[in-house]
Write a protein that holds these residues in place. Structure first.
Motif, PDB file in Angstrom:
ATOM      1  N   GLN A  78       0.602  -1.271  -0.059  1.00 24.22           N
ATOM      2  CA  GLN A  78       0.108   0.063  -0.050  1.00 24.22           C
ATOM      3  C   GLN A  78       0.682   1.318  -0.023  1.00 24.22           C
ATOM      4  O   GLN A  78       0.547   2.285  -0.671  1.00 24.22           O
ATOM      5  N   ALA A  79       1.720   1.354   0.752  1.00 22.35           N
ATOM      6  CA  ALA A  79       2.880   2.420   0.932  1.00 22.35           C
ATOM      7  C   ALA A  79       3.592   2.612  -0.419  1.00 22.35           C
ATOM      8  O   ALA A  79       3.474   3.849  -1.079  1.00 22.35           O
ATOM      9  N   ARG A  80       4.167   1.381  -1.188  1.00 17.75           N
ATOM     10  CA  ARG A  80       4.440   1.680  -2.328  1.00 17.75           C
ATOM     11  C   ARG A  80       3.674   2.422  -3.510  1.00 17.75           C
ATOM     12  O   ARG A  80       3.900   3.108  -4.350  1.00 17.75           O
ATOM     13  N   VAL A  81       2.435   1.923  -3.472  1.00 17.67           N
ATOM     14  CA  VAL A  81       1.253   2.400  -4.456  1.00 17.67           C
ATOM     15  C   VAL A  81       1.024   3.854  -4.185  1.00 17.67           C
ATOM     16  O   VAL A  81       1.064   4.720  -4.774  1.00 17.67           O
ATOM     17  N   ARG A  82       1.032   4.132  -2.736  1.00 16.55           N
ATOM     18  CA  ARG A  82       0.526   5.529  -2.475  1.00 16.55           C
ATOM     19  C   ARG A  82       1.845   6.470  -2.783  1.00 16.55           C
ATOM     20  O   ARG A  82       1.648   7.776  -3.218  1.00 16.55           O
ATOM     21  N   ALA A  83       3.027   5.936  -2.898  1.00 17.84           N
ATOM     22  CA  ALA A  83       3.836   6.808  -3.098  1.00 17.84           C
ATOM     23  C   ALA A  83       4.153   7.028  -4.319  1.00 17.84           C
ATOM     24  O   ALA A  83       4.854   8.248  -4.953  1.00 17.84           O
ATOM     25  N   ILE A  84       3.219   6.480  -5.406  1.00 17.04           N
ATOM     26  CA  ILE A  84       3.345   6.903  -6.722  1.00 17.04           C
ATOM     27  C   ILE A  84       2.658   8.348  -6.861  1.00 17.04           C
ATOM     28  O   ILE A  84       2.975   9.117  -7.887  1.00 17.04           O
ATOM     29  N   GLY A  85       1.570   8.601  -6.096  1.00 14.30           N
ATOM     30  CA  GLY A  85       0.957   9.739  -6.335  1.00 14.30           C
ATOM     31  C   GLY A  85      -0.017   9.858  -7.450  1.00 14.30           C
ATOM     32  O   GLY A  85       0.162   8.969  -8.500  1.00 14.30           O
ATOM     33  N   GLY A  86      -0.993  10.916  -7.453  1.00 15.45           N
ATOM     34  CA  GLY A  86      -1.755  11.019  -8.784  1.00 15.45           C
ATOM     35  C   GLY A  86      -3.080  10.256  -8.473  1.00 15.45           C
ATOM     36  O   GLY A  86      -3.119   9.454  -7.567  1.00 15.45           O
ATOM     37  N   PRO A  87      -3.932  10.258  -9.387  1.00 18.73           N
ATOM     38  CA  PRO A  87      -5.446   9.870  -9.143  1.00 18.73           C
ATOM     39  C   PRO A  87      -5.480   8.438  -9.116  1.00 18.73           C
ATOM     40  O   PRO A  87      -6.563   7.965  -8.577  1.00 18.73           O
ATOM     41  N   VAL A  88      -4.611   7.699  -9.901  1.00 14.97           N
ATOM     42  CA  VAL A  88      -4.822   6.180  -9.928  1.00 14.97           C
ATOM     43  C   VAL A  88      -4.429   5.637  -8.619  1.00 14.97           C
ATOM     44  O   VAL A  88      -5.043   4.763  -8.017  1.00 14.97           O
ATOM     45  N   SER A  89      -3.221   6.115  -8.316  1.00 13.61           N
ATOM     46  CA  SER A  89      -2.802   5.793  -6.938  1.00 13.61           C
ATOM     47  C   SER A  89      -3.826   6.139  -5.700  1.00 13.61           C
ATOM     48  O   SER A  89      -4.019   5.331  -4.774  1.00 13.61           O
ATOM     49  N   GLU A  90      -4.313   7.349  -5.727  1.00 14.22           N
ATOM     50  CA  GLU A  90      -5.413   7.513  -4.843  1.00 14.22           C
ATOM     51  C   GLU A  90      -6.404   6.633  -4.855  1.00 14.22           C
ATOM     52  O   GLU A  90      -7.025   6.295  -3.822  1.00 14.22           O
ATOM     53  N   VAL A 116       2.441  -2.514  -8.481  1.00 11.28           N
ATOM     54  CA  VAL A 116       2.958  -1.388  -8.570  1.00 11.28           C
ATOM     55  C   VAL A 116       3.103  -0.790  -9.868  1.00 11.28           C
ATOM     56  O   VAL A 116       2.942   0.343 -10.284  1.00 11.28           O
ATOM     57  N   ASP A 117       3.686  -1.763 -10.852  1.00  9.83           N
ATOM     58  CA  ASP A 117       4.067  -1.349 -12.250  1.00  9.83           C
ATOM     59  C   ASP A 117       2.914  -0.986 -13.056  1.00  9.83           C
ATOM     60  O   ASP A 117       2.959   0.179 -13.781  1.00  9.83           O
ATOM     61  N   ALA A 118       1.778  -1.846 -12.588  1.00 10.47           N
ATOM     62  CA  ALA A 118       0.474  -1.266 -13.503  1.00 10.47           C
ATOM     63  C   ALA A 118       0.276   0.057 -13.129  1.00 10.47           C
ATOM     64  O   ALA A 118      -0.405   0.779 -13.760  1.00 10.47           O
ATOM     65  N   VAL A 119       0.116   0.290 -11.811  1.00  6.29           N
ATOM     66  CA  VAL A 119      -0.230   1.840 -11.155  1.00  6.29           C
ATOM     67  C   VAL A 119       0.798   2.950 -11.743  1.00  6.29           C
ATOM     68  O   VAL A 119       0.162   3.849 -12.208  1.00  6.29           O
ATOM     69  N   GLU A 120       1.845   2.463 -11.919  1.00  3.23           N
ATOM     70  CA  GLU A 120       2.887   3.736 -12.615  1.00  3.23           C
ATOM     71  C   GLU A 120       2.576   3.678 -13.936  1.00  3.23           C
ATOM     72  O   GLU A 120       2.326   4.729 -14.379  1.00  3.23           O
ATOM     73  N   ARG A 121       2.185   2.548 -14.814  1.00  3.15           N
ATOM     74  CA  ARG A 121       2.064   2.864 -16.241  1.00  3.15           C
ATOM     75  C   ARG A 121       0.818   3.406 -16.548  1.00  3.15           C
ATOM     76  O   ARG A 121       0.753   4.349 -17.154  1.00  3.15           O
ATOM     77  N   LEU A 122      -0.202   3.026 -15.715  1.00  2.34           N
ATOM     78  CA  LEU A 122      -1.522   3.760 -15.952  1.00  2.34           C
ATOM     79  C   LEU A 122      -1.393   5.377 -15.503  1.00  2.34           C
ATOM     80  O   LEU A 122      -1.892   6.214 -16.227  1.00  2.34           O
ATOM     81  N   THR A 123      -0.839   5.242 -14.524  1.00  2.00           N
ATOM     82  CA  THR A 123      -0.425   7.158 -14.222  1.00  2.00           C
ATOM     83  C   THR A 123       0.152   7.860 -15.112  1.00  2.00           C
ATOM     84  O   THR A 123      -0.233   8.826 -15.280  1.00  2.00           O
ATOM     85  N   ALA A 124       0.931   7.191 -15.978  1.00  2.00           N
ATOM     86  CA  ALA A 124       1.779   7.842 -16.700  1.00  2.00           C
ATOM     87  C   ALA A 124       1.177   7.994 -18.030  1.00  2.00           C
ATOM     88  O   ALA A 124       0.939   9.302 -18.702  1.00  2.00           O
ATOM     89  N   ASN A 125       0.455   7.300 -18.292  1.00  2.00           N
ATOM     90  CA  ASN A 125      -0.748   7.368 -19.525  1.00  2.00           C
ATOM     91  C   ASN A 125      -1.576   8.325 -19.298  1.00  2.00           C
ATOM     92  O   ASN A 125      -2.125   8.887 -20.290  1.00  2.00           O
ATOM     93  N   LEU A 126      -2.226   8.412 -17.927  1.00  2.00           N
ATOM     94  CA  LEU A 126      -3.167   9.613 -17.645  1.00  2.00           C
ATOM     95  C   LEU A 126      -2.626  10.796 -18.065  1.00  2.00           C
ATOM     96  O   LEU A 126      -3.207  11.627 -18.402  1.00  2.00           O
ATOM     97  N   ALA A 127      -1.205  11.075 -17.807  1.00  2.89           N
ATOM     98  CA  ALA A 127      -0.563  12.091 -17.651  1.00  2.89           C
ATOM     99  C   ALA A 127      -0.430  12.586 -19.181  1.00  2.89           C
ATOM    100  O   ALA A 127       0.036  13.810 -19.557  1.00  2.89           O
ATOM    101  N   LYS A 128      -0.647  11.773 -20.159  1.00  5.59           N
ATOM    102  CA  LYS A 128       0.018  11.926 -21.471  1.00  5.59           C
ATOM    103  C   LYS A 128      -1.125  12.947 -22.211  1.00  5.59           C
ATOM    104  O   LYS A 128      -2.514  12.763 -22.018  1.00  5.59           O
TER     105      LYS A 128
END
Ligand code: BDR
Ligand code: CA
Length: 325
Positions: A201-213, A313-325
């Motif tokens: 949970q801490a790793r996912v929260r550390a990503i930040g942004g709407p998907v992580s939230e 964690v990797d999936a949340v990171e990728r979805l977060t990066a895609n949202l920012a595009k």
């Protein structure tokens, strides 16, 4: 890339399964189908669309069966809340539903793709799968694999022995286990190893942004429910384990078994009766002569928890990066 139809009832862990399937480059998510389970079909379908909106996912979503084949409907409000996905803010859908019924979406998609390329990932009651098999039996030989979340061989979560997805529609589950296709049963014995631990949970929260939230809020709610109802320290991410296995087939071990669904027991209806072929200490005599033992199901046993956490964690990171595009 593994082609996947994710048949689900979101549902907190279903939401993570959707995100893992959409957020991992090894998965080609052909569509999401919904089935009544954790909540009514209206609610889980709306939740599927909200998860897509929250995570920037654009795949067809088709609404499916509103009730089990034979049994009366049961929902899991104690775990998933009144909406079926209580906790996170649920955004308005960003696109319309596919006009087809989930059963037709499954049939059309399997028949349209080359044989042996489409994987079915049912992570709710197996109603849509049983209806699709019945409506178009040719899908059975065309499907590459069925990786389902359901059942258990050590303990249940609805009754001492029955797991929710099988308990809700045992007749549909039995049909799915009996069909002549490759089934992997990802039951509670496996998914109770896939915990959203404090560290994950801490790793996912550390990503930040709407998907992580969103994921953080999912785990806050379902974590509290699991503490209250089952005295678990962290909530299991059941459904995502099926997707994890298609991303990395070595993420858990399996053993071949004969799996039967109890349809009549007074205290045991919806139980998966699992007879392992070659696990020392877990093989039972097939007993009665009237039935032949049929070791056709791969039953998930031991999860690599670190690799599972890394995938999420990797999936949340990728979805977060895609949202920012
Ligand atoms: C299963 O039941 C549902 O509540 C979860 O989403 C999961 O598919 C676990 O027993
Ligand atoms: Ca589910």
């Amino acid at each position: 890339m593994e082609k996947v139809i994710l048949d689900c009832d979101p549902g907190h862990d279903d939401a993570i399964a959707i995100m893992l399937a959409a957020g991992n480059p090894a998965i080609d998510l052909l569509g999401i189908t919904t089935v009544a389970g954790n909540q009514t079909i209206e609610k889980v379908t709306r939740n599927a669309l909200s998860v897509c909106a929250a995570a920037g996912i654009h795949v067809p979503v088709a609404r499916g069966a509103s009730a089990p084949l034979v049994a009366s409907q049961v929902v899991a409000e104690d775990i998933h809340g009144a909406t079926g996905l209580d906790g996170p803010a649920l955004p308005e859908p960003a696109f319309a539903l596919d006009p087809r019924h989930a059963v037709d979406f499954i049939i059309d998609t399997v028949m349209a793709h080359e044989s042996n390329t489409v994987n079915l990932v049912p992570v709710g009651p197996l109603t849509n799968i049983a209806l699709a098999m019945r409506k178009e039996p040719r899908i059975i030989e065309r499907v590459k694999s069925v990786v389902l979340m359901g059942g258990a061989h050590t303990r249940g979560n609805m009754t001492p022995h029955a797991e929710f997805n099988i308990y809700v529609d045992p007749e549909a589950a039995e049909a799915a286990f009996r069909a002549d296709w490759n089934v992997t049963m990802v039951g509670l014995d496996l998914t109770h190893q896939a915990l959203a631990s404090a560290e994950l949970q801490a790793r996912v929260r550390a990503i930040g942004g709407p998907v992580s939230e969103f994921v953080g809020a999912v785990w806050d709610f379902v974590g509290a429910a699991y503490r209250e109802v089952y005295e678990f320290e962290a909530p299991p991410v059941h459904d995502a384990c099926c997707v994890a296995a298609l991303i990395d087939p070595t993420i858990f071990t399996t053993a071949m078994a004969d799996v039967r669904v109890e349809l009549r027991g007074e205290w045991t209806r919806g139980t998966t009766v699992v007879n392992f072929r070659d696990v020392p200490g877990m093989h039972h005599s097939s007993g009665s002569a009237e039935r032949q033992t049929d070791f056709r199901t791969a039953v998930a046993l031991q999860l690599d928890q670190q690799r599972f956490a890394d995938q999420v964690v990797d999936a949340v990171e990728r979805l977060t990066a895609n949202l920012a595009k």
